[in-house]
Scaffold this motif. Structure first.
Motif, PDB file in Angstrom:
ATOM      1  N   ALA A  55      21.925  -2.187  15.771  1.00 33.64           N
ATOM      2  CA  ALA A  55      22.266  -3.466  15.144  1.00 33.64           C
ATOM      3  C   ALA A  55      21.466  -4.602  15.769  1.00 33.64           C
ATOM      4  O   ALA A  55      20.993  -4.513  16.907  1.00 33.64           O
ATOM      5  N   ALA A  56      21.313  -5.666  15.013  1.00 31.10           N
ATOM      6  CA  ALA A  56      20.711  -6.878  15.567  1.00 31.10           C
ATOM      7  C   ALA A  56      21.645  -7.449  16.631  1.00 31.10           C
ATOM      8  O   ALA A  56      22.851  -7.240  16.608  1.00 31.10           O
ATOM      9  N   GLY A  57      21.051  -8.176  17.568  1.00 30.89           N
ATOM     10  CA  GLY A  57      21.833  -8.779  18.641  1.00 30.89           C
ATOM     11  C   GLY A  57      21.303  -8.361  20.001  1.00 30.89           C
ATOM     12  O   GLY A  57      20.540  -7.394  20.117  1.00 30.89           O
ATOM     13  N   GLY A  58      21.670  -9.098  21.026  1.00 35.62           N
ATOM     14  CA  GLY A  58      21.139  -8.825  22.356  1.00 35.62           C
ATOM     15  C   GLY A  58      19.674  -9.209  22.428  1.00 35.62           C
ATOM     16  O   GLY A  58      19.304 -10.360  22.203  1.00 35.62           O
ATOM     17  N   GLU A  59      18.812  -8.247  22.685  1.00 33.79           N
ATOM     18  CA  GLU A  59      17.374  -8.514  22.727  1.00 33.79           C
ATOM     19  C   GLU A  59      16.743  -8.515  21.339  1.00 33.79           C
ATOM     20  O   GLU A  59      15.622  -9.003  21.171  1.00 33.79           O
ATOM     21  N   ASN A  60      17.431  -7.946  20.351  1.00 33.68           N
ATOM     22  CA  ASN A  60      16.828  -7.729  19.030  1.00 33.68           C
ATOM     23  C   ASN A  60      17.301  -8.739  17.998  1.00 33.68           C
ATOM     24  O   ASN A  60      18.505  -8.918  17.799  1.00 33.68           O
ATOM     25  N   ILE A  61      16.353  -9.336  17.311  1.00 32.79           N
ATOM     26  CA  ILE A  61      16.695 -10.246  16.223  1.00 32.79           C
ATOM     27  C   ILE A  61      16.791  -9.496  14.897  1.00 32.79           C
ATOM     28  O   ILE A  61      17.484  -9.915  13.982  1.00 32.79           O
ATOM     29  N   LEU A  62      16.132  -8.337  14.801  1.00 27.29           N
ATOM     30  CA  LEU A  62      16.098  -7.546  13.576  1.00 27.29           C
ATOM     31  C   LEU A  62      16.785  -6.210  13.811  1.00 27.29           C
ATOM     32  O   LEU A  62      16.520  -5.533  14.808  1.00 27.29           O
ATOM     33  N   GLY A  63      17.679  -5.824  12.908  1.00 29.98           N
ATOM     34  CA  GLY A  63      18.339  -4.536  13.005  1.00 29.98           C
ATOM     35  C   GLY A  63      17.372  -3.397  12.718  1.00 29.98           C
ATOM     36  O   GLY A  63      16.348  -3.579  12.047  1.00 29.98           O
ATOM     37  N   TRP A 109      -0.892 -19.222   8.636  1.00 27.82           N
ATOM     38  CA  TRP A 109      -0.052 -20.207   9.324  1.00 27.82           C
ATOM     39  C   TRP A 109       1.369 -20.196   8.770  1.00 27.82           C
ATOM     40  O   TRP A 109       2.328 -20.394   9.530  1.00 27.82           O
ATOM     41  N   ARG A 110       1.531 -19.918   7.475  1.00 28.76           N
ATOM     42  CA  ARG A 110       2.877 -19.920   6.907  1.00 28.76           C
ATOM     43  C   ARG A 110       3.715 -18.759   7.447  1.00 28.76           C
ATOM     44  O   ARG A 110       4.905 -18.931   7.752  1.00 28.76           O
ATOM     45  N   MET A 111       3.121 -17.597   7.574  1.00 26.15           N
ATOM     46  CA  MET A 111       3.855 -16.477   8.140  1.00 26.15           C
ATOM     47  C   MET A 111       4.232 -16.770   9.588  1.00 26.15           C
ATOM     48  O   MET A 111       5.351 -16.482  10.019  1.00 26.15           O
ATOM     49  N   SER A 112       3.302 -17.360  10.318  1.00 31.55           N
ATOM     50  CA  SER A 112       3.562 -17.683  11.722  1.00 31.55           C
ATOM     51  C   SER A 112       4.599 -18.785  11.869  1.00 31.55           C
ATOM     52  O   SER A 112       5.442 -18.747  12.772  1.00 31.55           O
ATOM     53  N   ALA A 113       4.572 -19.765  10.967  1.00 24.45           N
ATOM     54  CA  ALA A 113       5.551 -20.846  11.022  1.00 24.45           C
ATOM     55  C   ALA A 113       6.949 -20.328  10.691  1.00 24.45           C
ATOM     56  O   ALA A 113       7.940 -20.737  11.312  1.00 24.45           O
ATOM     57  N   MET A 114       7.028 -19.408   9.721  1.00 26.77           N
ATOM     58  CA  MET A 114       8.321 -18.809   9.399  1.00 26.77           C
ATOM     59  C   MET A 114       8.855 -17.998  10.583  1.00 26.77           C
ATOM     60  O   MET A 114      10.048 -18.058  10.900  1.00 26.77           O
ATOM     61  N   ALA A 115       7.980 -17.261  11.239  1.00 26.15           N
ATOM     62  CA  ALA A 115       8.396 -16.509  12.423  1.00 26.15           C
ATOM     63  C   ALA A 115       8.889 -17.462  13.515  1.00 26.15           C
ATOM     64  O   ALA A 115       9.897 -17.190  14.185  1.00 26.15           O
ATOM     65  N   TYR A 116       8.200 -18.567  13.672  1.00 23.72           N
ATOM     66  CA  TYR A 116       8.572 -19.571  14.680  1.00 23.72           C
ATOM     67  C   TYR A 116      10.003 -20.054  14.447  1.00 23.72           C
ATOM     68  O   TYR A 116      10.833 -20.114  15.377  1.00 23.72           O
ATOM     69  N   LEU A 117      10.311 -20.387  13.180  1.00 20.76           N
ATOM     70  CA  LEU A 117      11.635 -20.913  12.859  1.00 20.76           C
ATOM     71  C   LEU A 117      12.704 -19.833  12.925  1.00 20.76           C
ATOM     72  O   LEU A 117      13.806 -20.073  13.451  1.00 20.76           O
ATOM     73  N   LEU A 118      12.412 -18.663  12.392  1.00 20.18           N
ATOM     74  CA  LEU A 118      13.416 -17.603  12.380  1.00 20.18           C
ATOM     75  C   LEU A 118      13.697 -17.058  13.782  1.00 20.18           C
ATOM     76  O   LEU A 118      14.801 -16.624  14.079  1.00 20.18           O
ATOM     77  N   ASN A 119      12.676 -17.082  14.640  1.00 22.98           N
ATOM     78  CA  ASN A 119      12.872 -16.699  16.044  1.00 22.98           C
ATOM     79  C   ASN A 119      13.561 -17.800  16.848  1.00 22.98           C
ATOM     80  O   ASN A 119      14.025 -17.551  17.958  1.00 22.98           O
ATOM     81  N   ASP A 120      13.567 -19.025  16.289  1.00 20.36           N
ATOM     82  CA  ASP A 120      13.974 -20.216  17.045  1.00 20.36           C
ATOM     83  C   ASP A 120      13.151 -20.258  18.332  1.00 20.36           C
ATOM     84  O   ASP A 120      13.683 -20.363  19.447  1.00 20.36           O
ATOM     85  N   ARG A 143      12.003 -20.220  27.322  1.00 22.14           N
ATOM     86  CA  ARG A 143      13.166 -19.376  27.582  1.00 22.14           C
ATOM     87  C   ARG A 143      12.929 -17.928  27.156  1.00 22.14           C
ATOM     88  O   ARG A 143      12.032 -17.641  26.366  1.00 22.14           O
ATOM     89  N   GLU A 144      13.739 -17.048  27.688  1.00 25.60           N
ATOM     90  CA  GLU A 144      13.706 -15.644  27.322  1.00 25.60           C
ATOM     91  C   GLU A 144      14.591 -15.419  26.097  1.00 25.60           C
ATOM     92  O   GLU A 144      15.574 -16.130  25.895  1.00 25.60           O
ATOM     93  N   PHE A 145      14.213 -14.420  25.297  1.00 20.03           N
ATOM     94  CA  PHE A 145      14.986 -14.151  24.090  1.00 20.03           C
ATOM     95  C   PHE A 145      15.945 -12.991  24.350  1.00 20.03           C
ATOM     96  O   PHE A 145      15.664 -11.835  24.070  1.00 20.03           O
ATOM     97  N   GLU A 146      17.079 -13.329  24.907  1.00 25.23           N
ATOM     98  CA  GLU A 146      18.132 -12.368  25.192  1.00 25.23           C
ATOM     99  C   GLU A 146      19.463 -12.965  24.754  1.00 25.23           C
ATOM    100  O   GLU A 146      19.574 -14.165  24.514  1.00 25.23           O
ATOM    101  N   GLY A 147      20.460 -12.108  24.653  1.00 29.17           N
ATOM    102  CA  GLY A 147      21.782 -12.598  24.291  1.00 29.17           C
ATOM    103  C   GLY A 147      21.882 -13.137  22.882  1.00 29.17           C
ATOM    104  O   GLY A 147      22.699 -14.023  22.600  1.00 29.17           O
ATOM    105  N   ARG A 148      21.056 -12.610  21.971  1.00 33.46           N
ATOM    106  CA  ARG A 148      21.131 -13.051  20.573  1.00 33.46           C
ATOM    107  C   ARG A 148      22.439 -12.556  19.947  1.00 33.46           C
ATOM    108  O   ARG A 148      22.908 -11.466  20.248  1.00 33.46           O
TER     109      ARG A 148
END
Length: 395
Positions: A96-104, A336-347, A352-357
């Motif tokens: 499942a998504a969550g923790g270290e993973n943003i995508l299930g 740039w659009r794909m990268s900008a979408m990734a930027y926003l969706l990743n927040d 910072r580290e991307f943990e505890g999602r």
């Protein structure tokens, strides 16, 4: 005689099927023996830095790496985003998504994008049309001794000394389920041209022998590739409409890419794939991003490109200098659009580290951008066998 030799090659597992014959399939050889890519690494780096600058500019950031503000203006097409979430992930460890993973593990994220750079990494000056990119993550059982998914598909514990044992059938079934969800996304979005590559092979199988010594044997690893390709072909044959044409980009310049190509050619010439083979075109040395843009620009029909996504960070570290041949990073560097979408969706926030999602973090961000979430419900909880998919529920 030619037909007899072809039959012998197809039956002999030690023989690799290459680009010298068509095997009864349709090939477009306009790029054959002309591998894509930038002229040099300086050009790749320049393109990457230009895309970073464009993303920061379009998102109103003082610099790339700054956390996006709540009032940021999203890229064009963001409200068309669709996230397909598979509920089976809740019953599997680390799926499942969550923790270290943003995508299930079984989720498919579909975005509308356009290409900025062609197969030679030259800026596209002509008008460009949008197409879909489907972000799906293959199961990573062999990128290194720390491959994140091997433990979930391992029969015997593995201390990192090649003593583990892969549960092949569980692995094949789960890869098949990912392909089924990709096919479902195609049908849901009425895709008529799907561009794909040897998804799940390459890096995610490359060092499997270091975790399970059985796969130090080239023939064993090739058998694995061929079965993965059959799972893909079976899912597409069953799950996509007759109106959906499959464009398969295969590389032949290196031993690993030749082995990946062999797996897919064999899967397509198999008797059970006859119906799908009629709607497949193989593009030797085809660049999937360039091809998606080309088809979208010539035809108004729905076009989708499959991307091998990273579960922890959409686009992975495309903005850094590593991963020079990875499809995920290189696609983002060229849009740039794909990268900008990734930027926003990743927040994304470089500090910072991307943990505890949270498990619904990506779902909430998709909705915030005006997109929709489709929940895919399964009729069985037995994750070691194929699941029968019910209707998707929109949220």
């Amino acid at each position: 005689l030619k037909a007899l030799l072809r039959h012998i090659m197809q039956e002999d597992p030690s023989k690799l099927l290459g680009q010298d014959d068509d095997y009864g399939l349709v090939w477009d050889r306009c790029w054959q023996n002309k591998p894509p890519g930038p002229p040099d690494e300086h050009h790749r780096g320049k393109t990457r830095e230009g895309t970073k600058k464009k993303v920061a500019q379009e998102l109103g950031l003082p610099y790339f790496g700054k956390a996006p503000s709540p009032s940021v203006r999203p890229p064009p097409g963001s409200a068309e985003t669709v996230l397909f979430v598979d509920s089976r992930a809740s019953g599997e460890p680390n799926a499942a998504a969550g923790g270290e993973n943003i995508l299930g593990r079984y989720d498919v994220l579909c975005l509308r994008v356009c290409a900025d750079y062609d197969r030679d990494w030259q800026f596209i000056k002509a008008s460009r049309k949008d197409f879909w990119v489907a972000h799906a993550a293959a199961i990573n059982i062999g990128e290194s001794v720390s491959a994140p998914d091997f433990g979930d598909f391992c029969i015997a514990p593995n201390p990192g000394d090649a003593s583990g044992k892969l549960n092949e059938e569980l692995y094949f079934s789960s890869m098949g389920s990912i392909f089924e969800n990709i096919a479902y996304a195609c049908t849901n979005l009425k895709i008529q041209s799907l561009i794909l590559f040897p998804f799940g092979m390459g890096a995610f199988l490359r060092h499997l022998g270091q975790l399970d010594s059985k796969y130090f044997d080239d023939e064993e690893q090739q058998r694995l590739r061929r079965r993965v390709a059959r799972e893909c072909v079976a899912a597409l044959a069953k799950g996509t409409s007759e109106a959906c044409h499959i464009h398969l980009c295969l590389m032949f310049g290196h031993q690993e890419s030749e082995r990946n190509a062999d797996a897919f050619i064999r899967a397509l010439v198999a008797k059970e794939a006859a119906s799908l083979g009629k709607r497949v075109t193989i593009w030797p040395e085809g660049d999937s991003f360039h091809l998606a843009n080309m088809i979208a620009s010539k035809d108004s029909k729905n076009v989708m490109l499959l991307n091998g996504a990273n579960r922890r960070l959409l686009g992975n570290h495309w903005f850094a200098g590593r991963a020079k041949i990875a499809i995920d990073e290189n696609l983002h560097r060229r849009s740039w659009r794909m990268s900008a979408m990734a930027y926003l969706l990743n927040d994304f926030d470089a500090s910072r580290e991307f943990e505890g999602r949270s498990g619904d973090e990506l779902e909430q961000r998709v909705k915030k951008l005006g997109g929709r979430v489709e929940m895919l419900w399964c009729s069985t909880s037995n994750t070691s066998t194929k699941n029968t998919r019910g209707k998707a529920n929109a949220i």
